[in-house]
Design a protein around this motif. Structure first.
Motif, mmCIF file in Angstrom:
data_model
loop_
_atom_site.group_PDB
_atom_site.id
_atom_site.type_symbol
_atom_site.label_atom_id
_atom_site.label_comp_id
_atom_site.label_asym_id
_atom_site.label_seq_id
_atom_site.Cartn_x
_atom_site.Cartn_y
_atom_site.Cartn_z
ATOM 1 N N UNK A 30 0.824 -1.214 0.000
ATOM 2 C CA UNK A 30 0.000 0.000 0.000
ATOM 3 C C UNK A 30 0.859 1.265 0.000
ATOM 4 N N UNK A 31 1.988 1.213 0.685
ATOM 5 C CA UNK A 31 2.881 2.372 0.745
ATOM 6 C C UNK A 31 3.559 2.659 -0.584
ATOM 7 N N UNK A 32 3.879 1.624 -1.330
ATOM 8 C CA UNK A 32 4.677 1.808 -2.530
ATOM 9 C C UNK A 32 6.156 1.784 -2.172
ATOM 10 N N UNK A 55 8.162 5.606 8.306
ATOM 11 C CA UNK A 55 8.560 5.075 7.007
ATOM 12 C C UNK A 55 7.986 6.008 5.944
ATOM 13 N N UNK A 56 8.857 6.449 5.022
ATOM 14 C CA UNK A 56 8.422 7.335 3.948
ATOM 15 C C UNK A 56 8.551 6.601 2.622
ATOM 16 N N UNK A 57 7.516 6.777 1.810
ATOM 17 C CA UNK A 57 7.529 6.169 0.483
ATOM 18 C C UNK A 57 7.314 7.268 -0.550
ATOM 19 N N UNK A 58 7.302 6.861 -1.807
ATOM 20 C CA UNK A 58 7.038 7.831 -2.863
ATOM 21 C C UNK A 58 5.611 8.367 -2.767
ATOM 22 N N UNK A 59 4.741 7.649 -2.061
ATOM 23 C CA UNK A 59 3.334 8.056 -1.919
ATOM 24 C C UNK A 59 3.062 8.871 -0.661
ATOM 25 N N UNK A 60 3.663 8.479 0.465
ATOM 26 C CA UNK A 60 3.281 9.086 1.746
ATOM 27 C C UNK A 60 4.289 8.734 2.831
ATOM 28 N N UNK A 61 4.137 9.405 3.967
ATOM 29 C CA UNK A 61 4.888 9.041 5.171
ATOM 30 C C UNK A 61 3.902 8.390 6.131
#
Length: 123
Positions: A30-32, A55-61
């Protein structure tokens, strides 16, 4: 070793009085693509449900919450240089921290793998 899950998609794999904490494959997907992980300091004490990591992803933190209370005894420092490990192995090498469990009774409030899979199927 037993693994338990929260409704927020964290897992804890218990070995004796210590548990490794991570996020489920469902959460990682879901995070990417994960690009950054912020870990707590060893020795930090948390209550059940406290924010322990980010945790940070290209979509969200997103925050990672502790499934149980206790003291951080180890962090997965390898994630600082290779945060993508969370995506590649969310239920293995992508663990965030290990916690010395303060109250093992808190584990009874969590889901086992079968209940967690059923929970995810209803999402």
């Amino acid at each position: 070793m037993s693994t338990y899950f929260t409704e927020d998609h964290e897992w804890i794999r218990v070995d004796g009085d210590t548990g490794a904490v991570g996020i489920s494959a469902y959460a990682a997907k879901a995070l990417g693509d994960v690009v950054f992980v912020e870990l707590p300091d060893v020795g930090t004490e948390f209550d059940k449900g406290d924010e322990a990591a980010v945790v940070e992803s290209v979509k969200a933190a997103s925050e990672v919450y502790t499934p149980v209370g206790g003291e951080v005894v180890e962090v997965n420092a390898a994630l600082e240089d290779a945060p993508e490990t969370v995506n590649a192995s969310p239920d293995g090498e992508g663990w965030f921290l290990k916690i010395k469990i303060a109250d093992a009774d808190e584990l009874s409030t969590l889901m086992d793998e079968a209940k967690y899979k059923a929970y995810c199927a209803d999402l």
